[in-house]
Design a protein around this motif. Structure first.
Motif, mmCIF file in Angstrom:
data_model
loop_
_atom_site.group_PDB
_atom_site.id
_atom_site.type_symbol
_atom_site.label_atom_id
_atom_site.label_comp_id
_atom_site.label_asym_id
_atom_site.label_seq_id
_atom_site.Cartn_x
_atom_site.Cartn_y
_atom_site.Cartn_z
ATOM 1 N N THR A 103 9.086 -6.751 -30.747
ATOM 2 C CA THR A 103 9.673 -6.483 -29.440
ATOM 3 C C THR A 103 11.156 -6.803 -29.443
ATOM 4 O O THR A 103 11.906 -6.249 -28.650
ATOM 5 C CB THR A 103 8.978 -7.299 -28.337
ATOM 6 O OG1 THR A 103 9.026 -8.685 -28.675
ATOM 7 C CG2 THR A 103 7.535 -6.863 -28.157
ATOM 8 N N THR B 213 14.607 -4.708 -21.608
ATOM 9 C CA THR B 213 13.355 -4.945 -22.325
ATOM 10 C C THR B 213 12.873 -6.344 -21.990
ATOM 11 O O THR B 213 13.618 -7.317 -22.135
ATOM 12 C CB THR B 213 13.559 -4.833 -23.852
ATOM 13 O OG1 THR B 213 14.086 -3.544 -24.134
ATOM 14 C CG2 THR B 213 12.254 -5.018 -24.593
ATOM 15 N N VAL C 34 11.140 -9.512 -22.855
ATOM 16 C CA VAL C 34 10.834 -10.201 -24.108
ATOM 17 C C VAL C 34 10.374 -11.614 -23.771
ATOM 18 O O VAL C 34 10.993 -12.292 -22.947
ATOM 19 C CB VAL C 34 12.081 -10.256 -25.018
ATOM 20 C CG1 VAL C 34 11.769 -10.958 -26.318
ATOM 21 C CG2 VAL C 34 12.614 -8.864 -25.281
ATOM 22 N N SER D 15 8.708 -14.810 -28.495
ATOM 23 C CA SER D 15 9.242 -13.751 -29.365
ATOM 24 C C SER D 15 10.687 -14.025 -29.724
ATOM 25 O O SER D 15 11.112 -13.799 -30.862
ATOM 26 C CB SER D 15 9.144 -12.392 -28.680
ATOM 27 O OG SER D 15 7.811 -12.012 -28.510
#
Length: 87
Positions: free
Chosen positions: A37, A71, A73, A77
């Motif tokens: 990701t 995005t 996240v 991650s």
């Protein structure tokens, strides 16, 4: 041909197939698992941002990535990506 190379016929068949399909005797490596990701571009942008503001918390880094790349996240991650990068 297999006798001259001292290998099996299956090896010769696989090498020919790889040459025909990939242009090399070896097939390219295949990735296993889920796609990342946090992309390399995101990691580079985050590292640049961290050089300006080194005291950021992981959740603040996640907000930065959302603002820059839209995005979502997770903090875990981000942590894994930074550890893999060595930062």
């Amino acid at each position: 041909m297999a006798e001259e190379a001292e290998c099996s016929q299956a090896t010769i068949i696989n090498i020919r197939a790889n040459l025909r399909q990939f242009g090399s005797v070896h097939a390219p490596p295949t990735r296993i698992g889920r796609k990342r990701t946090v992309t390399p571009l995101m990691i580079e942008a985050l590292c640049e941002y961290l050089s300006e503001k080194p005291g950021l918390y992981l959740d603040e880094m996640a907000v930065f990535l959302w603002d820059e790349f839209r995005t979502l996240v997770t903090t875990s991650s981000i942590r894994r990506a930074l550890v893999a990068k060595g930062a």
